[in-house]
Design a protein around this motif. Structure first.
Motif, PDB file in Angstrom:
ATOM      1  N   TRP A 170     -40.249   6.345  18.757  1.00 42.12           N
ATOM      2  CA  TRP A 170     -39.769   5.835  17.472  1.00 42.12           C
ATOM      3  C   TRP A 170     -40.768   4.837  16.884  1.00 42.12           C
ATOM      4  O   TRP A 170     -41.113   4.900  15.697  1.00 42.12           O
ATOM      5  N   LEU A 171     -41.254   3.923  17.714  1.00 40.96           N
ATOM      6  CA  LEU A 171     -42.208   2.922  17.231  1.00 40.96           C
ATOM      7  C   LEU A 171     -43.529   3.555  16.806  1.00 40.96           C
ATOM      8  O   LEU A 171     -44.139   3.146  15.807  1.00 40.96           O
ATOM      9  N   ALA A 202     -37.503   6.145  11.330  1.00 45.56           N
ATOM     10  CA  ALA A 202     -38.785   5.480  11.577  1.00 45.56           C
ATOM     11  C   ALA A 202     -39.790   5.832  10.489  1.00 45.56           C
ATOM     12  O   ALA A 202     -40.544   4.973  10.014  1.00 45.56           O
ATOM     13  N   SER A 203     -39.808   7.096  10.081  1.00 46.22           N
ATOM     14  CA  SER A 203     -40.736   7.523   9.036  1.00 46.22           C
ATOM     15  C   SER A 203     -40.426   6.853   7.704  1.00 46.22           C
ATOM     16  O   SER A 203     -41.336   6.419   6.987  1.00 46.22           O
ATOM     17  N   TYR A 251     -42.994   5.199  13.547  1.00 47.37           N
ATOM     18  CA  TYR A 251     -42.964   4.138  12.519  1.00 47.37           C
ATOM     19  C   TYR A 251     -44.386   3.721  12.144  1.00 47.37           C
ATOM     20  O   TYR A 251     -44.726   3.605  10.956  1.00 47.37           O
TER      21      TYR A 251
END
Length: 261
Positions: free
Chosen positions: A152-153, A82-83, A156
């Motif tokens: 996760w989102l 995600a990063s 992100y």
């Protein structure tokens, strides 16, 4: 640009301070970015140079926190994706949006970053209380080892912010990871350093490939930030938090004045 001794020393010192602060909590960009602006670098060039220069310091901080990273490999592989994607998205936005958009957006981002720096102690206390209530110890929290799709989102989105500008992305990450997991704050901080390093690293690769980097300035910041990363890992925890916060707020205000002038 040529550098006098005073300017070179100031850029090295800014990198040293930023590397230390980034390892401890985040928001070191609010030291180095205004310093670059003060020496006449255009805002977008200053941001790109700052990102490239701080990558070695973030990696230095990751190495300093290597003990706290034990047992977090699976989590960091997932959240790291995600990063990476967020960092790529943010870097592309910086390069494709008009430079005037950056100058218009960044003052608002600096205000957000300064607010996060101010509220970080309260956020940290809240996270610590929550972890204590949930019984977080050592390598606890494996029942929810990866945090789920919502985390996760959010990671992100933080990566997008970090790739575009990034001041105080570490504060955001500590808050998100502290809410999601029951690990100790030091283990969360170690994970934060890895995720921030991925964001800055992929953004730096893109910037180096397709844009202009002021390499002399980036090198001075990098040299200072490497040393700062080790200081942050070993003695930075002992620095008075209020002193760090006052410095960050002061230079952030200087950056606002410079951009809005």
């Amino acid at each position: 640009m040529t550098h006098g001794i005073g300017e070179a020393a100031a850029l090295f010192a800014a990198g040293l301070a930023a590397g230390t602060i980034n390892t401890v909590v985040g928001s070191g960009t609010l030291i180095t970015f205004p310093t670059l602006l003060a020496f006449g670098y255009p805002p977008v060039t200053a941001n790109i140079t700052n990102t490239v220069g701080l990558v070695p310091g973030v990696l230095s901080g990751v190495h300093g926190y290597r003990r706290e990273l034990q047992g977090q490999r699976g989590r960091l592989l997932l959240l790291g994706s995600a990063s990476v994607l967020g960092g790529v998205t943010g870097a592309i936005l910086l390069l494709t949006l008009p430079s005037g958009a950056f100058k218009a957006i960044v003052p608002a981002l600096i205000v957000v970053a300064l607010v996060l720096v101010v509220v970080q102690p309260a956020l940290g206390r809240w996270v610590a209380r929550r972890q204590e209530a949930r019984g977080g110890r050592g390598q606890a929290g494996r029942a929810n080892a990866h945090g789920g799709p919502a985390l996760w989102l959010l990671v992100y989105g933080t990566g997008v912010y970090g790739g575009y500008f990034g001041a105080a992305q570490g504060v955001i990450l500590i808050g998100l990871l502290g809410i999601a997991f029951t690990d100790t704050l030091q283990r969360i901080n170690g994970a934060k350093n890895v995720l921030a390093a991925l964001v800055n690293g992929v953004a730096a690769i893109i910037f180096i490939s397709v844009s202009h980097v002021a390499w002399a300035a980036a090198g001075l910041i990098a040299a200072g930030s490497i040393l700062g990363g080790q200081l942050g890992a070993h003695i930075g925890r002992r620095l008075p938090p209020i002193a760090l916060r006052i410095v960050i707020i002061c230079v952030g205000v200087v950056a606002l004045v410079k951009l809005l002038a």
